[in-house]
Design an enzyme around this catalytic site. Structure first.
Site, PDB file in Angstrom:
ATOM      1  N   HIS A  78       0.841  -1.201   0.000  1.00  0.00           N
ATOM      2  CA  HIS A  78       0.000   0.000   0.000  1.00  0.00           C
ATOM      3  C   HIS A  78       0.878   1.254   0.000  1.00  0.00           C
ATOM      4  CE1 HIS A  78      -2.639   3.160   1.535  1.00  0.00           C
ATOM      5  NE2 HIS A  78      -1.951   3.217   2.653  1.00  0.00           N
ATOM      6  N   ASP A 107       7.787  22.440 -25.588  1.00  0.00           N
ATOM      7  CA  ASP A 107       7.666  21.092 -25.052  1.00  0.00           C
ATOM      8  C   ASP A 107       8.669  20.956 -23.917  1.00  0.00           C
ATOM      9  OD1 ASP A 107       7.565  18.166 -24.736  1.00  0.00           O
ATOM     10  OD2 ASP A 107       6.486  18.208 -26.649  1.00  0.00           O
ATOM     11  N   TRP A 143       7.345  -0.258   4.230  1.00  0.00           N
ATOM     12  CA  TRP A 143       7.920   0.431   3.062  1.00  0.00           C
ATOM     13  C   TRP A 143       9.322   0.919   3.370  1.00  0.00           C
ATOM     14  CZ3 TRP A 143       9.160   5.681   1.781  1.00  0.00           C
ATOM     15  CH2 TRP A 143       8.998   6.595   2.821  1.00  0.00           C
ATOM     16  N   SER A 170      13.563   6.194 -13.092  1.00  0.00           N
ATOM     17  CA  SER A 170      12.505   6.987 -13.707  1.00  0.00           C
ATOM     18  C   SER A 170      12.408   8.372 -13.074  1.00  0.00           C
ATOM     19  CB  SER A 170      11.176   6.233 -13.573  1.00  0.00           C
ATOM     20  OG  SER A 170      10.103   7.111 -13.684  1.00  0.00           O
ATOM     21  N   SER A 171      12.432   8.402 -11.747  1.00  0.00           N
ATOM     22  CA  SER A 171      12.326   9.697 -11.067  1.00  0.00           C
ATOM     23  C   SER A 171      13.485  10.603 -11.409  1.00  0.00           C
ATOM     24  CB  SER A 171      12.330   9.510  -9.550  1.00  0.00           C
ATOM     25  OG  SER A 171      11.205   8.843  -9.140  1.00  0.00           O
ATOM     26  N   HIS A 254      13.382  11.349   4.323  1.00  0.00           N
ATOM     27  CA  HIS A 254      12.781  12.598   4.732  1.00  0.00           C
ATOM     28  C   HIS A 254      12.634  13.582   3.570  1.00  0.00           C
ATOM     29  CE1 HIS A 254      10.876  15.469   7.139  1.00  0.00           C
ATOM     30  NE2 HIS A 254      11.597  16.342   6.450  1.00  0.00           N
ATOM     31  N   GLU A 256      12.213  12.839   0.700  1.00  0.00           N
ATOM     32  CA  GLU A 256      11.139  12.233  -0.082  1.00  0.00           C
ATOM     33  C   GLU A 256       9.766  12.761   0.346  1.00  0.00           C
ATOM     34  OE1 GLU A 256      10.833  10.294  -2.629  1.00  0.00           O
ATOM     35  OE2 GLU A 256       8.719   9.727  -2.422  1.00  0.00           O
ATOM     36  N   TYR A 258       9.080  15.599   1.530  1.00  0.00           N
ATOM     37  CA  TYR A 258       8.923  16.958   1.008  1.00  0.00           C
ATOM     38  C   TYR A 258       8.793  16.961  -0.499  1.00  0.00           C
ATOM     39  CZ  TYR A 258       9.441  18.477   5.659  1.00  0.00           C
ATOM     40  OH  TYR A 258       9.214  18.623   6.982  1.00  0.00           O
ATOM     41  N   SER A 269      -0.522  27.481  -4.262  1.00  0.00           N
ATOM     42  CA  SER A 269      -0.133  28.878  -4.490  1.00  0.00           C
ATOM     43  C   SER A 269      -0.635  29.403  -5.829  1.00  0.00           C
ATOM     44  CB  SER A 269       1.394  29.030  -4.448  1.00  0.00           C
ATOM     45  OG  SER A 269       1.893  28.487  -3.263  1.00  0.00           O
ATOM     46  N   HIS A 303      15.000  12.207  12.739  1.00  0.00           N
ATOM     47  CA  HIS A 303      13.812  12.289  13.594  1.00  0.00           C
ATOM     48  C   HIS A 303      12.897  11.071  13.406  1.00  0.00           C
ATOM     49  CE1 HIS A 303      11.749  14.868  10.261  1.00  0.00           C
ATOM     50  NE2 HIS A 303      11.430  13.614  10.082  1.00  0.00           N
ATOM     51  N   HIS A 304      13.201  10.238  12.414  1.00  0.00           N
ATOM     52  CA  HIS A 304      12.450   8.997  12.277  1.00  0.00           C
ATOM     53  C   HIS A 304      13.058   7.898  13.129  1.00  0.00           C
ATOM     54  CE1 HIS A 304       9.966  10.409   8.908  1.00  0.00           C
ATOM     55  NE2 HIS A 304      11.028  11.118   8.590  1.00  0.00           N
ATOM     56  N   THR A 329       7.605  26.682   6.844  1.00  0.00           N
ATOM     57  CA  THR A 329       6.275  26.176   6.492  1.00  0.00           C
ATOM     58  C   THR A 329       5.203  27.122   7.012  1.00  0.00           C
ATOM     59  OG1 THR A 329       7.235  24.003   6.880  1.00  0.00           O
ATOM     60  CG2 THR A 329       4.892  24.078   6.395  1.00  0.00           C
ATOM     61  N   LYS A 332       4.709  29.974   4.769  1.00  0.00           N
ATOM     62  CA  LYS A 332       3.845  29.672   3.626  1.00  0.00           C
ATOM     63  C   LYS A 332       2.373  29.743   4.024  1.00  0.00           C
ATOM     64  CE  LYS A 332       5.430  27.686   0.320  1.00  0.00           C
ATOM     65  NZ  LYS A 332       6.229  27.365  -0.808  1.00  0.00           N
ATOM     66  N   ARG A 451       1.590   0.743  15.360  1.00  0.00           N
ATOM     67  CA  ARG A 451       1.230   0.607  13.958  1.00  0.00           C
ATOM     68  C   ARG A 451       1.663  -0.766  13.439  1.00  0.00           C
ATOM     69  NH1 ARG A 451       5.768   4.443  11.002  1.00  0.00           N
ATOM     70  NH2 ARG A 451       4.832   3.592   9.119  1.00  0.00           N
TER      71      ARG A 451
END
Ligand code: HEA
Ligand code: HEA
Ligand code: CUA
Ligand SMILES: [Cu+2]
Lengths: 526, 391, 279
Positions: A78, A107, A143, A170-171, A254, A256, A258, A269, A303-304, A329, A332, A451
């Protein structure tokens, strides 16, 4: 093949090819954007179906449907599918469609590579999904793929690693294309600081991608060699450390997250000023805030991992750097509110999604801030409080922003207006049920539910039940989204070129639907 | 509540419509983090509430402004959009205010953290090892050591489609056979490690969690203020039965704790290798011949507790990772090989050496059970003495 | 030329990307099946690699033809350059992951296993007697006794080789700018010859390490980091040298002008990147 026979001359007046060939061989940014978006929608449904399995099993205590091993496969798949298959390709698809139109280019800069970066994805996900049918089952280690657990995976293991490699490739190609398009293809007169915010946020996101996707590739490569070639990166017996994987993974992981939110910031925006009929407040501050978030995202990864037993100084450093992200943040959020302030707002579907984003992302941000407080994280970590946090920033955050963008630009893409009444229904159902689904998870986590468990103690029954009911309703509401999009492609009221009364920017100067090749003559920007 | 496939969605909708009772009547709607029973847990609780209220206050301000704007500044009220588009002064203000708030939050957090990480000068030390899927507790000074598994009634109820209502099980999934017993008022240091994959030891009421990492030892500590039973769970995904390795800590008054310790140490009678690991199981009289019924009954219980996680209660296993035992291979084959694998494990697989975990009687009864259950019917009966001989 | 120079060249549909995807797909599946211990994977792997190779040649052939025919204006050229630059940067980050692992092992995990920091008990209870040092194959002496790679000797020679090749490619580049085709050809020839020499010596070094020093990929964290870093580097040198070879062949065919030589520069950058990583 036309590319091979260079005899033909000016191709600019050509339309698309016919049939399947058009989609397989295309180098057109709009075609590729469409492919990305459709692929992402498909993956959203596949990943969502897995979430439904999760929520069905968690509907009440006891194991009713699936065994624990399969439950873990669902959780893992998932997340991988939603992140790499749904959210990231959706943003790349939007970039493909909109960047050339927004910066005034014909293009994308590297059209053939553009095609390749898309067409790797279906193959990568075919590999990933095929693991569901392998002996030992699909990846089930989360994951985050922590060793040593992930090394216990059966036949699926090398397939997992290589599919991650392919997604990474790809990314990276997608990111290179975006950077080059923005840096090299802007219309004359469009200096960087005149560029709209969606290209800006994507430019910064693309830098993040190039910096961290290869690190993920490196991390999973080390897993591969530890498993098959006897290296000792993640085993203490040979002088390595399982926690080392976590450091490398989160150095990717991390930024990722963002990567999944900065383009969303860009979309919001664009949308809020349009429907507030007022210019974006503090444009430059927004750009600098985005850049600061990106910079800070490189120095907060641990922090993870507050509970892995880091030295005290490390914990303090990562706590403070993480908290600092709240500052840009916040800038924003405040700027968006100031944009709304004393505007003349109307509330079409895109605006509704943007406003829900604003509310609910901020709630997710607050819980993120709470997670950053190390002593408190010792309680929150790996509980449903974390699950609540990241679904708030990902679902009403990233996913709502994507839907917002689709509603906002769909008339430009198809030349038709979508059904506004149904759009509003879709919005209200989604907005209500996303909260019913994920808000109770805060309580569950605080009350002590870990979890990644398929079954739980009876004291957690009530909120899990609420969450599951919410999830089913939220899931069914998404069918409406698919219906609205498809029927808008098929037909509907004719859209004007400007589409929205308050719209601004180059993309609205093109006809609706936008011509196959965007700006053949570069527009002048003053 | 083992309703059919079609029934439950219907029921869900009905219940939702009635906005009424949820599936379990006995449950409490716990909303918040427990303040817990240690100074640290209380400290964390206060910190949690502090940040929570700060966030609420900011939310009220930000959301208030948004809601006001949504209602006042809408086109349908005939307003004209204002023309302003930025102000450096405001930007500076709303950069600095959050900054100051954050620093104000960081200071008490850092203070609490320093306290939490100070594991020096403990009164006692317990080494805790995570296994797939159980915990081992070793009291380093007292020489007590035992394993802690999911309690058997929870284990039976949690099987897929078991038909047993979890609400009928006390402390469903939060109960163990052998809890960790500690004295109140003493600084207990926990040394955490793992045998196979990463686990995490978490009892919310004792304040926080720490990872148990193979090859490394992490430290944490707590001092329980009130006697009682405190429950928690493994909090790091560790494979299939991650959800089924709970933690129970019983905090006793000093005198009671002392008598528990002496009970444990005297109960550890010599019985093969099991005692060198300091097992708590009562002494086994290996000279006695146990009856088949005795062995089968004890065997079933032990099998469910120790073996069923992988080989499943019905002996079907989960091939290819976990081989089945019903009607195949080992359990119907050579007896000596069977005993050998149970005693010494199979390197490179999840099959650990049970010789150091279980006593002779337990192993003998498990093997007897495995060779006669699920239609295996070999008729083999293994006595503890044979196990002792093969150790 | 039909194509207007002032317009950005947007190519028509191309089948090479999808061929590339299929090639990648087969390669990955083949490798996976092989790693799972079934020899039939080899077949799929080889097939995939062949498809990829065909794709690379086909794709580049098209690009070269378009380039020679003058389809690319300065802006297109710039796109290619920028693309190459960011690609190299992503490669740098890939290596960074492995350097990170090396740094972490030396700086943290090995001292911790040795009992430093808050890991007193790690050493006492789990790895008693282990003294942190570098190089090491860990407390369990994974892979058995081994000899460390001396920094002098072959590695030093290899450093010299790579540095020299950095000079020769710069000479070639200058020659290209001055249209001195003879020097250009020689410079290129020298560069890729040095590259292949490097790879050859490295192969020799590996076999020496495996056979006489018992220093293998399995030699704990030292073996792991040593072989993974130098191995991936060697792979990149091979790749770079092969590309130089292709460029050299193209030079012999008279390709490239002082204004139009993106491919040359791209490979030259790549070569410098490979150089720098080695250091
Ligand atoms: C889009 C994705 C996204 C985003 C944007 C964020 C944003 C943030 N996240 Fe989140 N996070 C995830 C996705 C995301 N996260 C995921 C997926 C995980 C789990 C991964 C896993 O384990 O599987 C995770 C986990 C996670 C953890 C680890 C928890 C644990 O496992 O124990 C932490 C800890 O610090 C954290 C913190 C933060 C912070 C501080 C922010 C900040 O950026 C938030 C900043 C925003 C605000 C604060 C709100 C707006 C600000 C104001 C209104 C200004 C004023 C406010 C103040 C002064 C308070 N996140
Ligand atoms: C962008 C990322 C993303 C998105 C969009 C989602 C969307 C959802 N997620 Fe996911 N989730 C993650 C990222 C995401 N998640 C991550 C990273 C994890 C952590 C994994 C880990 O621990 O390793 C996770 C884990 C996770 C868990 C915890 C599992 C566990 O710890 O065991 C749960 C549980 O409720 C959950 C639920 C949901 C739900 C209900 C949705 C819904 O929003 C989905 C809604 C969509 C649909 C439902 C699809 C559309 C509709 C249909 C297919 C029609 C059929 C519908 C019905 C039959 C009702 N997610
Ligand atoms: Cu042990 Cu999770
Ligand atoms: Cu993070």
């Amino acid at each position: 093949m036309s590319t091979d026979t260079l005899a033909h001359d000016d191709h600019h007046d050509h339309g698309p090819e016919k049939g399947l060939k058009r989609w397989l061989f295309t180098t057109n940014h709009k075609d590729i954007g469409t492919l990305y978006l459709l692929f992402s929608l498909l993956m959203f449904f596949v990943g969502g179906a897995m979430a439904m399995v999760i929520r069905a099993e968690l509907y009440q205590p006891g194991l009713q449907f699936v065994d624990p091993a399969f439950f873990n496969q669902m959780t893992t798949m998932h997340a991988l599918i939603m992140i790499f298959g749904a959210v990231m390709p959706a943003f790349v698809g939007l970039a493909n469609w909109m960047l050339p139109m927004m910066v005034g280019a014909p293009d994308m800069a590297l059209p053939r590579m553009n095609n390749w970066s898309f067409w790797i994805l279906p193959f990568a996900f075919a590999i990933l999904l095929s693991t569901l049918f392998m002996p030992g089952g699909a990846p089930a280690g989360g994951w985050t793929m922590y060793p040593p657990l992930v090394l216990q995976l059966g036949d699926a293991f090398p397939f997992l690693i290589f599919s991650v490699h392919m997604m990474g490739a790809s990314s990276i190609m997608g990111a290179i294309n975006i950077i080059v398009t923005i840096m090299n293809m802007r219309a004359p007169g469009m200096s960087l600081l005149k560029m709209p915010l969606f290209p800006w946020t994507w430019l910064i996101t693309a830098y993040l991608l190039i910096a961290v996707m290869p690190v993920l590739a490196g991390a999973v490569t080390m897993l591969l060699t530890d498993q098959f070639f006897g290296t000792s990166f993640f085993s203490a017996a040979g002088g390595g450390d399982p926690v080392m994987f976590q450091h490398i993974f989160w150095f990717f992981g991390h930024p990722e997250v963002y990567i999944m939110i900065l383009p969303a910031f860009g979309i919001v925006s664009e949308v809020i000023p349009t429907f507030a009929r007022k210019k974006l407040f503090g444009y430059e501050a927004m750009v600098y805030a985005t850049a600061s978030i990106a910079f800070l995202s490189f120095i907060v990864w641990a922090h993870h991992m507050f509970t892995v037993g880091m030295p005290l100084s490390g914990q303090l450093f990562f706590m403070i750097s993480t908290m600092l992200i709240a500052v840009p943040t916040g800038v924003k959020v405040f700027n968006w509110v100031a944009t709304m302030w004393r505007g003349a707002m109307t509330f079409e579907t895109p605006m509704l999604f943007a406003l829900a984003f604003l509310f609910l992302f901020t709630i997710g941000g607050f819980s993120g801030l709470m997670l950053a407080i190390v002593p408190a994280d010792f309680q929150y970590h790996d509980s449903y409080f974390v699950v609540a946090h990241f679904h708030y920033v990902l679902v009403p955050g990233a996913v709502f922003a994507i839907m917002c963008a689709v509603y906002y630009w769909l008339p430009k893409w198809t030349g038709h207006m979508y059904n506004e009444t149904l759009g509003k229904w879709h919005f209200w159902l989604s907005a209500v049920f996303v909260n019913v689904t994920f808000f109770p998870q805060h309580f569950l986590g605080l009350a002590g539910m870990p979890r990644r468990i398929p079954d739980y103690s009876t004291q957690f029954a009530d909120f899990n039940w609420v969450s599951s009911v919410g999830a089913f309703c939220f899931g069914i509401s998404q069918l409406l989204f698919a219906y609205i999009v498809i029927s808008c492609i098929r037909g509907g009221a004719k859209a004007t070129d400007r589409v929205w009364e308050g719209s601004h920017g180059l993309e609205w100067t093109l006809p609706s639907p936008a011509p196959y090749h965007s700006f053949e003559e570069a527009p002048e920007v003053h | 509540m083992s309703s059919g496939f079609l029934k439950w969605p219907v029921q869900a909708v009905l219940t939702a419509l009635l906005l009424g009772q949820s599936p379990s009547a006995s449950a409490e709607w716990a909303l918040n983090m427990p303040p817990g029973v240690t100074d640290i847990s209380l400290e964390i609780y206060k910190l949690h509430m502090l940040i929570f209220y700060i966030c609420v206050a900011i939310a009220v301000a930000v959301f208030g402004a948004m809601i006001y704007s949504i209602f006042q500044h809408r086109k349908s009220r005939g307003v004209e959009p204002a023309k302003f588009e930025g102000s450096t002064k405001v930007e500076i203000v709303w950069t600095s205010i959050p900054f100051v708030i954050l620093i104000a939050m960081a200071i008490p957090s850092a203070r609490a953290l320093i306290q939490i990480e100070d594991t020096r000068a403990p009164d006692m030390t317990v080494k805790v090892t995570g296994y797939q899927w159980k915990w081992q507790y070793e009291y380093l000074d007292e020489g007590i050591s035992f394993y802690s598994n999911l309690a058997i009634d929870s284990n039976l109820a949690r099987q897929v489609k078991s038909g047993i209502d979890p609400n009928s099980v006390d402390n469903y999934l939060l109960d163990v056979d052998n809890p960790l017993v500690v004295p109140v008022g003493q600084k207990v240091r926990i040394l955490l490690t793992a045998n196979d994959v990463i686990h995490a030891w978490w009892v919310p009421e004792l304040g926080g969690k720490k990872d148990a990492i193979p090859g490394f030892i992490n430290e944490m500590w707590f001092r329980v203020n009130e006697p009682g039973t405190y429950r928690g769970q493994c909090a790091e995904l560790c494979g299939k039965d991650h959800g089924f390795m709970p933690i129970v800590v019983v905090a006793l008054e000093d005198a009671e704790y002392k008598s528990w310790v002496s009970e444990q140490t005297s109960a550890t009678a010599p019985s093969g290798a099991a005692d060198s690991a300091g097992n708590v199981q009562p002494a086994v009289d290996v000279s006695r011949d146990y009856s088949v019924a005795e062995l089968l009954e004890a065997g079933e219980k032990s099998y469910i507790t120790h073996c069923s996680a992988c080989h499943m209660i019905n002996g079907a296993g989960m091939p290819p990772a976990f081989p089945g035992l019903a009607g195949s291979g080992l359990s119907v084959g050579d007896l000596a090989a069977h005993i050998d694998i149970v005693l010494n494990g199979k390197p490179g697989t999840a099959m650990v050496a049970y010789g150091s975990q279980l006593n002779d009687l337990e192993i003998a009864s498990i093997i007897t059970y495995e060779r006669n259950a699920w239609g295996n019917d070999t008729g083999d009966v293994v006595q503890p003495a044979e196990i002792r001989a093969q150790r | 030329m039909a194509h207007a120079k002032d317009k950005y060249y947007v190519p028509h549909g191309s089948h090479w990307p999808i061929v590339g995807s299929i090639g990648l797909f087969l390669t990955m599946i083949g490798a996976s099946i092989m790693l799972n211990g079934s020899p039939s994977g080899k077949l799929v792997l080889v097939l995939g690699l062949v498809v990829l190779l065909v794709m690379v040649f086909g794709w580049f052939a098209v690009v070269i033809r378009e380039s020679v025919d003058g389809y690319y204006n300065i802006q297109v050229d710039k796109s290619f350059r920028m693309g190459m630059f960011w690609f190299i940067l992503s490669e740098v980050m890939f290596f960074a992951a492995f350097f990170g692992a090396l740094f972490y092992a030396r700086q943290y995990s090995i001292p911790w296993i040795g009992g430093e920091g808050n890991n007193f008990f790690t050493n006492l209870l789990l790895w008693e007697g282990f003294e942190p040092a570098w190089p090491t194959n860990g407390p369990a002496e994974v892979g058995g006794d081994y000899e460390a790679m001396p920094p002098m000797g072959l590695p030093a020679i290899n450093t010299a080789i790579l540095l020299t090749s950095g000079v020769t490619i710069t000479i070639a580049h200058n020659a290209l700018k001055e249209m001195n085709r003879r020097v250009l050809g020689l410079g290129l020839l020298a560069t890729f010859a040095l590259g292949f020499l490097f790879v050859g010596l490295q192969a020799y070094e590996y076999s020496h390490a495996y056979q006489e020093m018992n220093l293998t990929l399995q030699s704990g964290i030292y073996g792991s980091t040593f072989y993974m870093l130098t191995g991936f580097h060697g792979l990149h040198v091979t790749l770079g040298a092969t590309m130089l070879l292709v460029i050299w062949l193209r030079v012999l065919k008279g390709h490239f002008t002082p204004e139009n030589h993106f491919a040359f520069e791209a490979v030259a950058w790549y070569w410098h990147f490979v150089d720098v990583v080695w250091l």
